[in-house]
Design an enzyme around this catalytic site. Structure first.
Site, mmCIF file in Angstrom:
data_model
loop_
_atom_site.group_PDB
_atom_site.id
_atom_site.type_symbol
_atom_site.label_atom_id
_atom_site.label_comp_id
_atom_site.label_asym_id
_atom_site.label_seq_id
_atom_site.Cartn_x
_atom_site.Cartn_y
_atom_site.Cartn_z
ATOM 1 N NE ARG A 1 -3.810 -2.373 0.569
ATOM 2 C CZ ARG A 1 -3.662 -3.629 0.125
ATOM 3 N NH1 ARG A 1 -2.666 -3.946 -0.685
ATOM 4 N NH2 ARG A 1 -4.528 -4.558 0.446
ATOM 5 C CB SER B 1 -8.714 -1.183 4.606
ATOM 6 O OG SER B 1 -9.216 -2.365 4.059
ATOM 7 C CD GLU C 1 -5.264 0.848 2.617
ATOM 8 O OE1 GLU C 1 -4.904 -0.180 3.206
ATOM 9 O OE2 GLU C 1 -6.133 0.861 1.728
HETATM 10 P P1 FAD Z 1 -8.684 9.243 -4.622
HETATM 11 O O1 FAD Z 1 -9.357 8.922 -3.331
HETATM 12 O O2 FAD Z 1 -9.310 10.247 -5.491
HETATM 13 O O3 FAD Z 1 -7.192 9.696 -4.319
HETATM 14 C C1 FAD Z 1 -6.404 8.973 -3.404
HETATM 15 C C2 FAD Z 1 -5.035 9.676 -3.294
HETATM 16 O O4 FAD Z 1 -4.348 9.532 -4.529
HETATM 17 C C3 FAD Z 1 -5.161 11.187 -3.045
HETATM 18 O O5 FAD Z 1 -4.126 11.583 -2.188
HETATM 19 C C4 FAD Z 1 -4.997 11.795 -4.429
HETATM 20 O O6 FAD Z 1 -4.449 13.094 -4.412
HETATM 21 C C5 FAD Z 1 -4.037 10.806 -5.079
HETATM 22 N N1 FAD Z 1 -4.289 10.711 -6.524
HETATM 23 C C6 FAD Z 1 -5.457 10.335 -7.127
HETATM 24 N N2 FAD Z 1 -5.313 10.367 -8.460
HETATM 25 C C7 FAD Z 1 -4.037 10.788 -8.699
HETATM 26 C C8 FAD Z 1 -3.293 11.056 -9.883
HETATM 27 N N3 FAD Z 1 -3.822 10.903 -11.109
HETATM 28 N N4 FAD Z 1 -2.025 11.489 -9.754
HETATM 29 C C9 FAD Z 1 -1.463 11.669 -8.529
HETATM 30 N N5 FAD Z 1 -2.117 11.441 -7.375
HETATM 31 C C10 FAD Z 1 -3.388 11.002 -7.459
HETATM 32 N N6 FAD Z 1 -7.884 -0.187 -2.013
HETATM 33 C C11 FAD Z 1 -7.102 -1.277 -2.217
HETATM 34 O O7 FAD Z 1 -5.879 -1.161 -2.387
HETATM 35 N N7 FAD Z 1 -7.647 -2.531 -2.247
HETATM 36 C C12 FAD Z 1 -8.967 -2.757 -2.078
HETATM 37 O O8 FAD Z 1 -9.409 -3.886 -2.134
HETATM 38 C C13 FAD Z 1 -9.817 -1.620 -1.834
HETATM 39 N N8 FAD Z 1 -11.127 -1.786 -1.611
HETATM 40 C C14 FAD Z 1 -11.918 -0.701 -1.343
HETATM 41 C C15 FAD Z 1 -13.274 -0.909 -1.095
HETATM 42 C C16 FAD Z 1 -14.110 0.169 -0.826
HETATM 43 C C17 FAD Z 1 -15.564 -0.062 -0.553
HETATM 44 C C18 FAD Z 1 -13.574 1.488 -0.828
HETATM 45 C C19 FAD Z 1 -14.462 2.675 -0.603
HETATM 46 C C20 FAD Z 1 -12.222 1.701 -1.067
HETATM 47 C C21 FAD Z 1 -11.368 0.604 -1.313
HETATM 48 N N9 FAD Z 1 -9.993 0.757 -1.557
HETATM 49 C C22 FAD Z 1 -9.208 -0.339 -1.807
HETATM 50 C C23 FAD Z 1 -9.391 2.091 -1.526
HETATM 51 C C24 FAD Z 1 -9.487 2.857 -2.883
HETATM 52 O O9 FAD Z 1 -10.552 2.382 -3.656
HETATM 53 C C25 FAD Z 1 -8.197 2.773 -3.694
HETATM 54 O O10 FAD Z 1 -7.116 3.261 -2.951
HETATM 55 C C26 FAD Z 1 -8.294 3.531 -5.022
HETATM 56 O O11 FAD Z 1 -7.141 3.314 -5.794
HETATM 57 C C27 FAD Z 1 -8.506 5.028 -4.829
HETATM 58 O O12 FAD Z 1 -8.798 5.595 -6.087
HETATM 59 P P2 FAD Z 1 -9.464 7.008 -6.232
HETATM 60 O O13 FAD Z 1 -9.442 7.397 -7.666
HETATM 61 O O14 FAD Z 1 -10.775 7.032 -5.557
HETATM 62 O O15 FAD Z 1 -8.408 7.901 -5.412
HETATM 63 P P1 NAP Z 2 -10.058 -11.131 4.773
HETATM 64 O O1 NAP Z 2 -10.098 -12.065 3.607
HETATM 65 O O2 NAP Z 2 -11.109 -11.218 5.828
HETATM 66 O O3 NAP Z 2 -8.647 -11.237 5.479
HETATM 67 C C1 NAP Z 2 -8.291 -10.377 6.555
HETATM 68 C C2 NAP Z 2 -6.874 -9.916 6.347
HETATM 69 O O4 NAP Z 2 -6.009 -11.027 6.403
HETATM 70 C C3 NAP Z 2 -6.725 -9.272 5.019
HETATM 71 O O5 NAP Z 2 -6.582 -7.898 5.233
HETATM 72 C C4 NAP Z 2 -5.504 -9.927 4.385
HETATM 73 O O6 NAP Z 2 -4.401 -9.050 4.253
HETATM 74 C C5 NAP Z 2 -5.101 -11.025 5.329
HETATM 75 N N1 NAP Z 2 -5.159 -12.331 4.626
HETATM 76 C C6 NAP Z 2 -6.237 -13.131 4.460
HETATM 77 N N2 NAP Z 2 -5.888 -14.245 3.803
HETATM 78 C C7 NAP Z 2 -4.569 -14.149 3.540
HETATM 79 C C8 NAP Z 2 -3.629 -14.975 2.887
HETATM 80 N N3 NAP Z 2 -3.970 -16.166 2.389
HETATM 81 N N4 NAP Z 2 -2.361 -14.525 2.784
HETATM 82 C C9 NAP Z 2 -1.994 -13.354 3.276
HETATM 83 N N5 NAP Z 2 -2.839 -12.502 3.903
HETATM 84 C C10 NAP Z 2 -4.107 -12.897 4.047
HETATM 85 O O7 NAP Z 2 -9.991 -9.607 4.239
HETATM 86 P P2 NAP Z 2 -11.135 -8.677 3.646
HETATM 87 O O8 NAP Z 2 -11.260 -7.516 4.537
HETATM 88 O O9 NAP Z 2 -12.342 -9.448 3.263
HETATM 89 O O10 NAP Z 2 -10.425 -8.170 2.309
HETATM 90 C C11 NAP Z 2 -10.121 -9.066 1.280
HETATM 91 C C12 NAP Z 2 -9.041 -8.480 0.389
HETATM 92 O O11 NAP Z 2 -9.492 -7.243 -0.183
HETATM 93 C C13 NAP Z 2 -7.757 -8.184 1.146
HETATM 94 O O12 NAP Z 2 -6.674 -8.463 0.306
HETATM 95 C C14 NAP Z 2 -7.856 -6.698 1.420
HETATM 96 O O13 NAP Z 2 -6.580 -6.065 1.480
HETATM 97 C C15 NAP Z 2 -8.651 -6.189 0.210
HETATM 98 N N6 NAP Z 2 -9.453 -5.012 0.596
HETATM 99 C C16 NAP Z 2 -8.798 -3.830 0.723
HETATM 100 C C17 NAP Z 2 -9.494 -2.683 1.064
HETATM 101 C C18 NAP Z 2 -8.790 -1.356 1.137
HETATM 102 O O14 NAP Z 2 -9.453 -0.349 1.243
HETATM 103 N N7 NAP Z 2 -7.487 -1.337 1.073
HETATM 104 C C19 NAP Z 2 -10.850 -2.756 1.297
HETATM 105 C C20 NAP Z 2 -11.471 -3.979 1.187
HETATM 106 C C21 NAP Z 2 -10.758 -5.121 0.831
HETATM 107 P P3 NAP Z 2 -4.155 -8.046 2.990
HETATM 108 O O15 NAP Z 2 -5.062 -6.909 3.232
HETATM 109 O O16 NAP Z 2 -2.723 -7.691 3.169
HETATM 110 O O17 NAP Z 2 -4.437 -8.786 1.741
#
Ligand code: FAD
Ligand code: NAP
Length: 337
Positions: free
Chosen positions: A163, A237, A333
């Site tokens: 991340r 998250s 995050e």
């Molecule tokens: P924004 O929120 O608009 O921006 C995020 C940051 O990036 C800001 O600081 C912004 O200035 C910067 N930024 C945006 N665009 C640019 C650009 N073109 N150039 C430079 N900087 C920029 N994230 C995960 O990694 N994994 C997941 O599974 C995941 N699941 C999610 C589920 C839900 C329900 C929600 C609400 C969010 C989730 N996220 C997840 C977080 C999010 O969706 C991601 O981080 C996504 O990439 C953000 O994109 P955005 O366009 O909305 O960014």
């Molecule tokens: P989950 O499957 O309930 O698991 C809980 C956590 O354990 C996850 O965050 C994941 O870490 C870790 N995990 C589970 N299985 C694993 C494996 N086999 N090996 C290594 N790590 C493992 O998680 P969840 O909340 O439903 O999310 C599922 C996936 O979607 C995850 O990868 C999560 O990162 C991603 N997600 C991200 C966001 C976001 O906003 N960043 C939001 C929703 C979902 P990791 O997170 O490191 O994978």
């Protein structure tokens, strides 16, 4: 280019926080970047907003908010095994996943249904279900505000981590990502190691998975577990999963025998932040309109009228409480604006 003043960003962030942008513009053409850079009357601070799904607005934004609407997907090259696709930064991420599925290109199927735009994907190296976007990024093109030119960063220049990337730190607010070039696979390379994917595929009756069935499994799990920002404000998250050393983990395991963990290196383990927060008693907590989601403790929510500072203060309380119970420092995050 049209510049607007004092615009509410409520509709532009998935937390649904009502904060204003001092100046606001929609970016549809690359040429506009030169115009913006040349306009001395515009504020020095320029911040980019994609889908607003990873930001928490805690105060009015004093500067120019640039909403990224650069669109287009172009195949740049291909060989026997790979296709290189350049995607403009304003494209919706899941739209690009659908493009890859339609064209039978593998690499991002586990990242289906992540909200936001393509330009933000390298920012925090989006990841889910055992796949990170860095595995498919070939290069990132960005506009550099101080140098007033486009720069091209190869994958290895982006300092990708869990991340993390150079765009979140050293290049924060210094560049605007304009496009990302992906190297996708013609032959599927499926990642099924996350237990929930296997279980879901079995429930769907799939015995020979394809990129499409894996994406469907991921979408189905996500829909069942995660709150939909259209219904309840959230940014996914809120905290990162902490990594701690094995020695500390072994001591914690004596005290908390059920503590889950995943190995990341021979002497380090990842502990799910959601579990730590739940065990600290926060799951389902609500104060006014700021809360912790009832199904997933890693997700902070806005039930309607919470301010960004209320959610930020709740996050700080959670960090302190997890630290005092487990001696683990959680980090956020979500990008705090
Ligand atoms: P924004 O929120 O608009 O921006 C995020 C940051 O990036 C800001 O600081 C912004 O200035 C910067 N930024 C945006 N665009 C640019 C650009 N073109 N150039 C430079 N900087 C920029 N994230 C995960 O990694 N994994 C997941 O599974 C995941 N699941 C999610 C589920 C839900 C329900 C929600 C609400 C969010 C989730 N996220 C997840 C977080 C999010 O969706 C991601 O981080 C996504 O990439 C953000 O994109 P955005 O366009 O909305 O960014
Ligand atoms: P989950 O499957 O309930 O698991 C809980 C956590 O354990 C996850 O965050 C994941 O870490 C870790 N995990 C589970 N299985 C694993 C494996 N086999 N090996 C290594 N790590 C493992 O998680 P969840 O909340 O439903 O999310 C599922 C996936 O979607 C995850 O990868 C999560 O990162 C991603 N997600 C991200 C966001 C976001 O906003 N960043 C939001 C929703 C979902 P990791 O997170 O490191 O994978």
């Amino acid at each position: 280019m049209t510049i607007q003043h004092s615009i509410s960003l409520k509709a532009y962030n998935s937390f649904g926080i009502d904060a204003t942008a001092e100046y606001f513009t929609e970016l549809k053409h690359l040429d506009t970047l030169q115009e913006i850079a040349a306009d001395e009357k515009l504020p020095k601070l320029k911040v980019v907003l994609g889908g607003g799904s990873n930001v928490l607005l805690t105060k009015p934004v004093a500067g120019l908010v640039i909403h990224n609407s650069l669109n287009g997907i172009t195949i740049k090259d291909e060989n026997e095994n790979h296709v290189w696709v350049e995607v403009m930064a304003g494209e919706v991420w899941h739209g690009f996943v659908e493009y890859a599925l339609t064209n039978n290109l593998s690499g991002i199927e586990n990242l289906a249904l992540i909200p936001g735009r393509v330009g933000a994907a390298p920012m925090q190296n989006i990841g889910a279900y055992g796949v990170e976007v860095r595995d498919t990024i070939d290069q990132v093109t960005a506009w550099h505000w101080a140098e007033k030119r486009f720069i091209v960063m190869r994958n290895e220049d982006c300092d990708f981590g869990y991340r993390e990337s150079i765009f979140k730190h050293f290049l924060k607010d210094k560049v605007l990502i304009t496009s990302v070039t992906f190297r996708l696979n013609k032959k599927p390379n499926l990642h099924l190691e996350y237990g929930a994917i296997q279980t879901q595929l079995e429930a769907m009756g799939v015995s020979s998975p394809t990129i499409k069935s894996v994406a469907e499994a991921v979408m189905s799990i996500r829909r069942s577990k995660l709150p939909d920002p259209a219904l309840i404000g959230n940014a996914g998250s809120f905290f990162k999963n902490p990594t701690i050393n094995k020695q500390q983990f072994d001591l914690l395991k004596e005290q908390f025998p059920n503590i889950p963990s995943y190995p990341v290196a021979s002497d380090q383990v990842k502990v799910p932040a959601g579990w730590l927060i739940e065990q600290s008693g926060w799951k389902g907590f609500r104060r006014h309109d700021a809360g912790v989601h009832v199904k997933q403790a890693l997700v902070l929510v806005n039930y309607g009228k919470a301010s960004g500072s209320e959610i930020q203060n709740l996050a700080i309380e959670i960090i302190e409480s997890v630290q005092s119970k487990f001696d683990i420092l959680l980090s956020m995050e979500v990008n705090i604006w």
